[in-house]
Design a protein around this motif. Structure first.
Motif, PDB file in Angstrom:
ATOM      1  N   UNK A 255       0.797  -1.218   0.000  1.00 25.19           N
ATOM      2  CA  UNK A 255       0.000   0.000   0.000  1.00 25.19           C
ATOM      3  C   UNK A 255       0.826   1.262   0.000  1.00 25.19           C
ATOM      4  N   UNK A 256       2.145   1.126   0.114  1.00 25.87           N
ATOM      5  CA  UNK A 256       3.038   2.278   0.034  1.00 25.87           C
ATOM      6  C   UNK A 256       3.402   2.631  -1.401  1.00 25.87           C
ATOM      7  N   UNK A 257       2.823   1.901  -2.366  1.00 27.29           N
ATOM      8  CA  UNK A 257       3.126   2.176  -3.767  1.00 27.29           C
ATOM      9  C   UNK A 257       4.483   1.675  -4.198  1.00 27.29           C
ATOM     10  N   UNK A 258       5.007   0.672  -3.495  1.00 26.15           N
ATOM     11  CA  UNK A 258       6.328   0.129  -3.799  1.00 26.15           C
ATOM     12  C   UNK A 258       6.201  -1.350  -4.165  1.00 26.15           C
ATOM     13  N   UNK A 259       6.949  -1.771  -5.181  1.00 22.74           N
ATOM     14  CA  UNK A 259       7.086  -3.182  -5.526  1.00 22.74           C
ATOM     15  C   UNK A 259       8.486  -3.629  -5.135  1.00 22.74           C
ATOM     16  N   UNK A 260       8.576  -4.642  -4.298  1.00 24.89           N
ATOM     17  CA  UNK A 260       9.860  -5.194  -3.861  1.00 24.89           C
ATOM     18  C   UNK A 260      10.109  -6.532  -4.532  1.00 24.89           C
ATOM     19  N   UNK A 261      11.338  -6.766  -4.972  1.00 23.41           N
ATOM     20  CA  UNK A 261      11.734  -8.042  -5.560  1.00 23.41           C
ATOM     21  C   UNK A 261      12.658  -8.741  -4.564  1.00 23.41           C
ATOM     22  N   UNK A 262      12.340 -10.030  -4.243  1.00 27.81           N
ATOM     23  CA  UNK A 262      13.027 -10.738  -3.170  1.00 27.81           C
ATOM     24  C   UNK A 262      13.667 -12.029  -3.661  1.00 27.81           C
ATOM     25  N   UNK A 263      14.772 -12.370  -3.034  1.00 27.87           N
ATOM     26  CA  UNK A 263      15.394 -13.683  -3.179  1.00 27.87           C
ATOM     27  C   UNK A 263      15.074 -14.438  -1.893  1.00 27.87           C
ATOM     28  N   UNK A 264      14.040 -15.303  -1.960  1.00 23.86           N
ATOM     29  CA  UNK A 264      13.599 -15.989  -0.759  1.00 23.86           C
ATOM     30  C   UNK A 264      14.616 -16.970  -0.217  1.00 23.86           C
ATOM     31  N   UNK A 265      15.364 -17.609  -1.099  1.00 22.48           N
ATOM     32  CA  UNK A 265      16.342 -18.603  -0.645  1.00 22.48           C
ATOM     33  C   UNK A 265      17.439 -17.972   0.204  1.00 22.48           C
ATOM     34  N   UNK A 266      17.856 -16.777  -0.204  1.00 20.88           N
ATOM     35  CA  UNK A 266      18.918 -16.085   0.530  1.00 20.88           C
ATOM     36  C   UNK A 266      18.387 -15.024   1.490  1.00 20.88           C
ATOM     37  N   UNK A 267      17.069 -14.918   1.558  1.00 19.34           N
ATOM     38  CA  UNK A 267      16.410 -14.019   2.504  1.00 19.34           C
ATOM     39  C   UNK A 267      16.906 -12.577   2.367  1.00 19.34           C
ATOM     40  N   UNK A 268      16.866 -12.084   1.132  1.00 18.88           N
ATOM     41  CA  UNK A 268      17.307 -10.705   0.916  1.00 18.88           C
ATOM     42  C   UNK A 268      16.480 -10.047  -0.177  1.00 18.88           C
ATOM     43  N   UNK A 269      16.390  -8.724  -0.064  1.00 17.63           N
ATOM     44  CA  UNK A 269      15.700  -7.954  -1.104  1.00 17.63           C
ATOM     45  C   UNK A 269      16.703  -7.621  -2.213  1.00 17.63           C
ATOM     46  N   UNK A 270      16.299  -7.858  -3.445  1.00 14.03           N
ATOM     47  CA  UNK A 270      17.165  -7.593  -4.587  1.00 14.03           C
ATOM     48  C   UNK A 270      17.084  -6.121  -5.001  1.00 14.03           C
ATOM     49  N   UNK A 271      15.880  -5.621  -5.145  1.00 15.68           N
ATOM     50  CA  UNK A 271      15.692  -4.194  -5.438  1.00 15.68           C
ATOM     51  C   UNK A 271      14.220  -3.837  -5.246  1.00 15.68           C
ATOM     52  N   UNK A 272      13.948  -2.555  -5.295  1.00 12.06           N
ATOM     53  CA  UNK A 272      12.562  -2.091  -5.179  1.00 12.06           C
ATOM     54  C   UNK A 272      12.296  -1.015  -6.211  1.00 12.06           C
ATOM     55  N   UNK A 273      11.021  -0.905  -6.572  1.00 14.20           N
ATOM     56  CA  UNK A 273      10.599   0.066  -7.575  1.00 14.20           C
ATOM     57  C   UNK A 273       9.409   0.839  -7.020  1.00 14.20           C
ATOM     58  N   UNK A 274       9.471   2.165  -7.102  1.00 14.32           N
ATOM     59  CA  UNK A 274       8.355   3.005  -6.690  1.00 14.32           C
ATOM     60  C   UNK A 274       7.346   3.067  -7.828  1.00 14.32           C
ATOM     61  N   UNK A 275       6.145   2.642  -7.560  1.00 15.60           N
ATOM     62  CA  UNK A 275       5.116   2.586  -8.607  1.00 15.60           C
ATOM     63  C   UNK A 275       4.467   3.937  -8.825  1.00 15.60           C
TER      64      UNK A 275
END
Length: 275
Positions: A255-275
């Motif tokens: 709901x913050x207008x952000x899309x986050x891309x995650x690597x679940x296996x390594x438990x880390x966020x790869x990058x985010x994009x403001x929509x």
């Protein structure tokens, strides 16, 4: 940021968007509170737009030309996106929050605020009763399916897991979300033993299908879709979760207008994009 998001579609929905789905031919289906289902090609050019009698809470694709939608008035409709023909498939007694096409079964699954999960045969005549109706412990908030399972998330933080070979019987005892607050979305990952739950408190839980104690030790949760405003931690709901079948990564939309891309296996966020 705009280049990362891609090209905006022409003639977008005029009210809140309730679902977006890609077809195998890379056509984009959208449903909206403006009562309209739309299909775009991969460049964002409109291909069709069909207005129904009530706001649309969800939609899914049987194939590249056939869609199903769930309506606020409880109706379930099958739509030919080429001929614009609308056929009434079935109905619930309250809004139809979720739709999923079960390709391996040739059935449409719908879940509703009337606390039921229904399965419909699109080959049956209009207004035919559901093939199967299963009662849920609360209002349906989200539904997800793979080639082997279908998972329903309801009010009261309940999670029900069914095997597609026995749609009328729970495969395992009912679960309760490991997150403290209301579930907003659930997403199963095809070919993976995991599924994800998103909540209104800005958290995602990575759950494991296997109910054994050893397997359950692998589940975890993390915070996301939060930001600090004037020294206050502001929390936004996780509205959507989508899995990439090729790379194993997944995205969350908040709901913050952000899309986050995650690597679940390594438990880390790869990058985010403001929509």
């Amino acid at each position: 940021m705009a280049s990362q998001l891609g090209t905006p579609v022409a003639q977008p929905p005029t009210d809140g968007i309730t679902r977006v789905r890609w077809s195998r031919a890379e056509r984009l289906l959208t449903t909206s509170w403006d009562q309209t289902v739309r299909m775009y090609d991969r460049t964002g050019t409109p291909q069709s737009a069909i207005k129904l009698e009530a706001p649309l809470l969800d939609g899914c694709l049987q194939d590249d030309t056939t869609a199903f939608v769930g309506q606020l008035d409880g109706g379930v409709s099958r739509i030919d996106l080429n001929t614009r023909q609308v056929v009434h498939t079935g109905s619930h007694s309250d809004g139809v929050k979720c739709t999923e096409w079960l390709e391996t079964k040739g059935l449409l699954a719908t879940a509703s605020w009337d606390c039921s999960l229904c399965y419909w045969d699109p080959r049956a005549s209009a207004h035919s009763p559901a093939v199967l109706r299963v009662m849920l412990p609360g209002k349906a908030y989200s539904l997800t399916a793979t080639n082997t399972h279908i998972i329903a998330a309801t009010s009261g933080r309940h999670v029900h897991i069914y095997n597609l070979n026995r749609l009328d019987v729970l495969e395992q005892p009912p679960r309760e979300s490991s997150l403290k607050y209301q579930t907003r979305c659930v997403a199963a990952f095809s070919g993976s033993p995991n599924f994800a739950l998103g909540s209104v408190e800005g958290r995602v839980a990575m759950e494991v299908l296997d109910p054994s104690p050893a397997a359950q030790e692998r589940k975890f949760a993390f915070k996301c879709h939060r930001r600090t405003e004037e020294g206050v931690d502001v929390v936004f709901p996780v509205n959507a979760i989508a899995h990439h079948p090729g790379y194993g990564t997944f995205a969350t939309g908040g709901g913050d207008g952000v899309a986050n891309i995650w690597d679940g296996n390594n438990k880390k966020r790869l990058f985010q994009v403001l929509c």
